[in-house]
Design a protein around this motif. Structure first.
Motif, PDB file in Angstrom:
ATOM      1  N   GLU A  48      30.675  87.899  -1.969  1.00 44.95           N
ATOM      2  CA  GLU A  48      29.942  87.301  -0.929  1.00 44.95           C
ATOM      3  C   GLU A  48      29.889  85.750  -1.286  1.00 44.95           C
ATOM      4  N   GLN A  49      29.950  84.973  -0.371  1.00 46.27           N
ATOM      5  CA  GLN A  49      29.788  83.500  -0.395  1.00 46.27           C
ATOM      6  C   GLN A  49      28.087  83.277  -0.296  1.00 46.27           C
ATOM      7  N   PRO A  72      26.275  79.721   0.129  1.00 44.94           N
ATOM      8  CA  PRO A  72      26.113  78.154  -0.031  1.00 44.94           C
ATOM      9  C   PRO A  72      25.006  77.779  -0.433  1.00 44.94           C
ATOM     10  N   VAL A 111      26.723  88.659  -5.148  1.00 40.10           N
ATOM     11  CA  VAL A 111      26.365  87.091  -5.393  1.00 40.10           C
ATOM     12  C   VAL A 111      24.972  86.861  -5.991  1.00 40.10           C
ATOM     13  N   LYS A 130      24.913  86.241  -9.809  1.00 39.52           N
ATOM     14  CA  LYS A 130      25.994  85.226 -10.265  1.00 39.52           C
ATOM     15  C   LYS A 130      25.570  84.535 -11.312  1.00 39.52           C
ATOM     16  N   THR A 190      18.792  83.216  -2.959  1.00 37.67           N
ATOM     17  CA  THR A 190      19.606  82.929  -1.715  1.00 37.67           C
ATOM     18  C   THR A 190      19.161  83.808  -0.720  1.00 37.67           C
ATOM     19  N   ALA A 213      21.534  85.309   1.348  1.00 43.19           N
ATOM     20  CA  ALA A 213      22.616  86.019   1.682  1.00 43.19           C
ATOM     21  C   ALA A 213      22.452  87.708   2.069  1.00 43.19           C
ATOM     22  N   MET A 247      29.110  85.871   6.735  1.00 47.61           N
ATOM     23  CA  MET A 247      28.948  85.380   5.360  1.00 47.61           C
ATOM     24  C   MET A 247      30.194  85.273   4.856  1.00 47.61           C
ATOM     25  N   ALA A 256      33.957  86.195   2.501  1.00 48.13           N
ATOM     26  CA  ALA A 256      33.898  86.301   1.168  1.00 48.13           C
ATOM     27  C   ALA A 256      34.652  85.068   0.585  1.00 48.13           C
ATOM     28  N   ARG A 257      34.636  85.184  -0.681  1.00 51.50           N
ATOM     29  CA  ARG A 257      35.252  83.647  -1.564  1.00 51.50           C
ATOM     30  C   ARG A 257      36.682  83.620  -1.091  1.00 51.50           C
TER      31      ARG A 257
END
Length: 245
Positions: free
Chosen positions: A42-43, A45, A91, A94, A231, A233, A241, A243-244
């Motif tokens: 997942e992203q 930011p 994520v 990470k 986060t 997320a 959200m 994905a990358r």
């Protein structure tokens, strides 16, 4: 079937190729999904790194073996989600080196323990668990409250983490000792630097209840209070959200 196996055992070269073939199948199953990991992670930011104080607390958590009784991975099972909160996302780990997912739960999962209890509760619990949870089998860690936190190597720790992909800046590394003190000393000049480098939402307070005195208890409580909060997320709808790329 056994006849084929017996014949194969008599031929060393054939047996070697059979072993390689069997191992290749297992390796392919484990390695192939990594080529699509960019589509599945997942992203986030808003993801931030651990502060020097939180990272020091994480190291104490590992040093004292807390991971042996507490996992940090909420599975997608309904009873786990209802008890602990939203299931863990890739994520969220990470920046964890090493990861602390775990599978042993003598104590509860801690993936979303940040903010669940007050600092005073954590200090009392770590000092003597039976004071707040009478049936607890957790050992006491009373020495944390009277052990000064070593800060002279915090910059080196951040530098090592940067080498494996954690985006610490030169400024963060250079100011690590001061930032560790500042996060536990609200109102001090060092506290302003913490907010500047790690964001205004970074928690700055005397975690062990003793302003001006930086202890290992400060570090561990700071770490416990950030778990699940690096986060948002996990609380964001999957469709929003993505994905990358």
């Amino acid at each position: 079937m056994f006849g084929l196996h017996y014949r194969l055992e008599r031929k060393a070269i054939g047996l070697v190729f059979a072993i390689i073939g069997a191992a290749s199948i297992g390796g392919l199953v484990e390695i192939a999904p990594l080529f699509t990991i960019g589509e599945t992670v997942e992203q986030a930011p808003d993801m931030r790194v651990y502060t020097p104080l939180e990272n020091a607390g994480r190291n104490i958590y590992i040093r004292e073996g807390c991971y042996a009784c507490h996992s940090q991975m909420i599975r997608t099972l309904r009873d786990e989600v209802e008890r602990y909160g939203p299931y863990s996302l890739a994520v969220e780990s990470k920046y964890d080196h090493p990861m602390l997912w775990g599978s042993k739960r003598t104590g509860p999962d801690l993936a979303r323990s940040g903010g669940k209890y007050s600092d005073a509760w954590h200090v009392a619990h770590l000092n003597n668990p039976r004071d707040v949870v009478p049936v607890s089998v957790m050992p006491a860690y009373s020495w944390l409250l009277r052990t000064p936190l070593r800060t002279n190597d915090l910059g080196a720790q951040l530098k090592a983490l940067r080498a494996v992909g954690v985006p610490y800046t030169d400024e963060m590394i250079a100011n690590a000792p001061g930032d560790a003190y500042g996060q536990a000393a609200p109102g001090s000049p060092d506290a302003d630097g913490v907010a500047k480098r790690y964001g205004e939402a970074t928690t700055v307070r005397a975690f062990d209840g003793k302003p001006g005195e930086l202890t290992e208890m400060d570090a561990l409580v700071a770490y416990l209070q950030i778990l699940g909060r690096l986060t948002d997320a996990a609380h964001t709808p999957v469709a929003a959200m993505g994905a990358r790329p």
